[in-house]
Design an enzyme around this catalytic site. Structure first.
Site, PDB file in Angstrom:
ATOM      1  N   HIS A 165       0.821  -1.206   0.000  1.00 52.45           N
ATOM      2  CA  HIS A 165       0.000   0.000   0.000  1.00 52.45           C
ATOM      3  C   HIS A 165       0.857   1.260   0.000  1.00 52.45           C
ATOM      4  CE1 HIS A 165      -2.367   3.223   1.979  1.00 52.45           C
ATOM      5  NE2 HIS A 165      -3.358   2.738   1.248  1.00 52.45           N
ATOM      6  N   CYS A 185      -2.617  -2.226 -16.023  1.00 51.98           N
ATOM      7  CA  CYS A 185      -2.699  -1.047 -15.158  1.00 51.98           C
ATOM      8  C   CYS A 185      -2.047  -1.298 -13.798  1.00 51.98           C
ATOM      9  CB  CYS A 185      -4.138  -0.592 -14.984  1.00 51.98           C
ATOM     10  SG  CYS A 185      -5.224  -1.857 -14.280  1.00 51.98           S
TER      11      CYS A 185
END
Length: 854
Positions: free
Chosen positions: A433, A809
């Site tokens: 993250h 992506c």
């Protein structure tokens, strides 16, 4: 006993040849230095007589087969002293140290005393004996430490020390000395440490070494004598600047030695210069360097010697350069018509652009290393340590730069990350993250810091050597190489100047694959637009819900008991989402924007600590026990494989319906004053065709309702994010209902390997070191495994729907290796973090140029 190959050294012999304009010398057979000297000879520059030995000749020397030393020496005057230098194919690969003044002995010493003077002749001889002892005979350099003074007395002591240590007199003949030097240099190239060092710089295992033997031009004597280097540009910026150093009574590269009493090259207010003292030689040097730049098609550093006022050019090497200088130099050469634009593009390493896009720690700055980890997001930042997102926000409010330290970040930390100048985490990998968000917003980030102890409850870090770094202490994060430094070393600011813009414009004219950006907020979109992204390939909408004023509403929606209650709360979030999408569409000005519907498990939006849960209970006017119980009930054993992505869209459809309405209403608003907007809606974590059918039915219904309510027509495209192996394998079925397939390689890699992208950093370095994996698959796309799924998915998808748009992506989208794979597989575009867009644009251009060449 070494055997000699008689009559090997004759002019134009392919292995040992006199350097002449038409000699058979090539970079791949004799090395870059030999080839450069031949080019200088073609330019009729004052280069001393030189003989080049090929890679094959040096290999034979290492195996015990010397060339004909006498034949080589016949190319030089009988009394000439010589130097031997390495000539590897790439100068960056290095090589053994140069040996100067080969041929010095008692007789030559006596002769030089008459021309150079007693002290200078003794200094030349002394230097050679010491160099020969250390580099050729591999004797301990400490043997000379006790010798003091200079001149003839020091020379005698040096010769005695040599004889005592080597147990033999110093070799006296030029042939014997040259043979010893050649054997030593050839064998040094094959040494284990030398081989590992050059392989670390990208040299192949079988990289060859050539040698050049050159007549010495003395930089010592009674007239104007000295040596130095000159270049026409700054190594730091690439801007025109005559720079270098000159040292009287010196040889080789002594002028660059630390502590040397050298002078400036060009006129300078800070002290004397070569231009002042020897203006004729200075003018010749500048003229020669200019000619070398034009004819050798590169910025060169010229190594020269002045002997009694006469200039000699000993060598030319490519100017050492920072990444920003490399861009400026390549662009200026193209602007001046010296090289074509395509070659300028090929001369810049794509990843080197990070130095221009982000502030960097100056490579010459002193570093006090505290710890290191994975370089997750490039750039450098300095600030005071803080250990919570709230502290980071408080620091930002006081206009104080801070560095956020967390064991690992969660979506709840996003506001703190935006407030901080850099992030350090104990856990995590290249796609964790913290890493993903850091790259997205240009925030320097080092994750997986395993050599420091994180004592977050105490607000401190402990280093390997026992130092305690506390909250409030100033540190610098170098996200480019994964270092954490104490204090504030000197940094270099980002430099997106005219040269960078020209390079990017030229890249866009060459590349044949589109480059989009992953952008989650209007600020990210503006960065992407500034870097000329061709649209947004991934907008992760969940990040918008963590902004001030939204998180509490989001939590209220999560706690809602019924569908109607959820819709009522979502109606309050709708205008916020709509405003975000309007901003995105306006910023991108008609370029495609691909919006991923809500993806993460809902519990990520809920507080995990007692204080946060108490605040939430107050905000929702609920008993603390109810809040705690509800949060505990939502926790999952493996949330990344649980109720998230399309599974939420199927089981809690109100969320996707609200987002679809926000997208369509924003589409209408943004299209009124600008180019028509055609939004792309992406469904995450799909694994079955039926999931797409269910979500599409709901989205189509919302689109029809909005069109009727607003009396406006619009179009949109719906697709899926292929990030499960099953979705890739069943892409043929799924593509029937999709306009595009966008491969999310972060989760696809995670699921294909069965690796946690957040935890793999703990052992990944061991796996790579032990060659279990060639490279971290979260950093470099696994072509054999994950790549096979991409190929299958793309082929099966297009077999069903030939016009379907294909892209990736995930974070791999900005890697040159991944772009190469995507081009070859027929993908339409890649999408990457905004700050990776320039890297991707250049890499794509280089691949297109290389493809046309081959």
């Amino acid at each position: 006993m070494l055997r000699c190959e008689r009559n090997a050294a004759v002019q134009n012999n392919p292995d040992t040849t006199l350097v002449t304009p038409d000699a058979p010398i090539h970079n791949v057979t004799h090395g870059g230095r030999a080839k450069c000297l031949q080019r200088l000879a073609r330019l009729d520059l004052p280069v001393p007589t030189t003989v080049a030995l090929s890679f094959d000749a040096v290999q034979r020397i290492a195996k015990g087969h010397l060339p004909d030393i006498d034949a080589i020496l016949e190319q030089f005057p009988q009394d000439a002293l010589l130097c031997a230098r390495p000539s590897s194919q790439d100068p960056d690969w290095g090589g053994p140290s140069a040996i100067l003044n080969i041929g010095m002995n008692d007789a030559r010493h006596e002769a030089l005393r008459d021309t150079l003077g007693t002290d200078a002749a003794a200094a030349v001889f002394t230097r050679f004996v010491q160099s020969y002892a250390i580099h050729v005979d591999r004797l301990d350099p400490d043997m000379f430490d006790t010798i003091t003074g200079e001149g003839s007395a020091a020379l005698a002591d040096v010769l005695d020390a040599y004889q005592h240590e080597a147990e033999t007199p110093f070799p006296i003949t030029r042939a014997e000395q040259l043979a010893g030097v050649l054997k030593s240099m050839a064998r040094a190239w094959d040494g284990t440490s030398a081989r590992l060092l050059r392989q670390a710089k990208g040299a192949p295992v079988d990289a060859g070494l050539g040698l050049v033997i050159q007549q010495m031009a003395f930089g010592v004597g009674q007239g104007e004598c000295g040596s130095g280097v000159l270049q026409l540009v700054s190594s730091k910026t690439g801007m025109p600047q005559i720079t270098g150093r000159y040292l009287r009574q010196s040889q080789g590269r002594d002028a660059l030695r630390s502590g040397a009493d050298s002078v400036f090259i060009s006129r300078d207010d800070r002290g004397p210069s070569l231009e002042d003292s020897v203006p004729d030689c200075f003018a010749q040097l500048v003229a020669h360097a200019t000619l070398m730049r034009e004819r050798l098609r590169a910025e060169m550093q010229v190594e020269f010697t002045i002997e009694n006022g006469q200039l000699h050019i000993l060598d030319g090497v490519r100017v050492s350069r920072s990444s920003r200088a490399a861009v400026r130099i390549a662009v200026q050469l193209a602007r001046d018509g010296i090289i074509p634009r395509q070659e300028a593009l090929m001369r810049v390493e794509p990843n080197a652009l990070n130095e221009l896009l982000h502030r960097q720690v100056d490579r010459h700055a002193k570093r006090d290393l505290l710890g290191s980890g994975i370089a997750a997001s490039p750039g450098a930042a300095t600030g005071r340590l803080v250990f919570s997102a709230n502290e980071a926000q408080a620091s930002a409010a006081r206009n104080e730069d801070c560095i956020l330290v967390r064991r690992e970040t969660s979506p709840e930390d996003i506001r703190g990350m935006h407030a901080a100048k850099a992030v350090i985490t104990e856990r995590g990998g290249i796609t964790s993250h913290a890493a993903v968000i850091g790259r997205g917003i240009g925030l320097p980030c080092v994750v997986g810091v395993g050599d420091m102890r994180f004592q977050t409850q105490l607000g401190q870090l402990q280093t390997k050597d026992g130092r305690i770094i506390k909250a409030g202490d100033i540190v610098t994060v170098d996200g480019t190489n994964g270092s954490i430094l104490l204090g504030a070393p000197e940094t270099l600011e980002a430099a997106l100047d005219d040269a960078f813009q020209d390079l990017m414009d030229w890249a866009d004219a060459e590349r044949d694959i589109d480059i989009r950006a992953n952008a989650d907020t209007p600020a990210d979109a503006q960065t992407a637009r500034n870097f000329a992204a061709q649209g947004i390939g991934l907008c992760r909408t969940e990040h918008m819900f963590f902004e001030d004023g939204r998180l509490t509403v989001m939590r209220e929606m999560i706690f809602a008991e019924t569908s109607d209650d959820r819709r009522a709360v979502l109606d309050r979030l709708l205008p916020m989402q709509r405003a975000d999408f309007i901003q995105l569409f306006n910023i991108m000005q008609g370029k495609p924007v691909c919006i991923r519907l809500f993806d993460p498990p809902l519990h990520e939006f809920l507080p995990t600590d007692r204080d946060g849960q108490r605040d939430l209970a107050d905000a929702l006017n609920l008993p603390l026990s109810d809040v705690t119980r509800r949060i505990e009930s939502m926790m999952e054993y493996n949330p990344m494989l649980g109720l998230r992505g399309v599974r939420l869209g199927v089981t809690v459809p109100e969320i996707y319906e609200m987002q679809a309405r926000a997208i369509f209403e924003a589409t209408i608003e943004a299209s009124r004053d600008g180019d028509p907007v055609v939004p792309e809606i992406m469904i995450p974590l799909v694994s079955a065709k039926r999931e797409v059918e269910l979500v599409r039915t709901n989205v189509d219904a919302v689109a029809a309702a909005v069109a009727t309510e607003r009396g406006a027509e619009f179009t949109y495209r719906l697709g899926v994010m292929v990030e499960t192996p099953r979705a890739a394998l069943r892409a043929g079925d799924i593509a029937q209902h999709c306009s595009f397939l966008s491969f999310g390689t972060n989760d696809l890699t995670q699921m294909t390997y069965g690796l946690s992208r957040d935890d793999a950093g703990r052992f990944m370095s061991d796996y790579v070191r032990k060659e279990v994996f060639v490279e971290d698959p979260f950093h470099t796309l696994d072509i054999d495994g994950v790549g096979e799924l991409l190929k299958l998915g793309s082929e099966r998808g297009r077999a069903t729907r030939p016009e379907v748009t294909l892209s990736i992506c995930g974070e791999h989208g900005g890697n040159p290796e991944s772009i190469k794979f995507c081009r070859e597989a027929g993908f339409d575009y890649v999408s990457c973090s905004p700050f990776r867009v320039p890297v991707a644009r250049l890499a794509a251009a280089q691949l297109a140029i290389a493809g046309r060449i081959t």
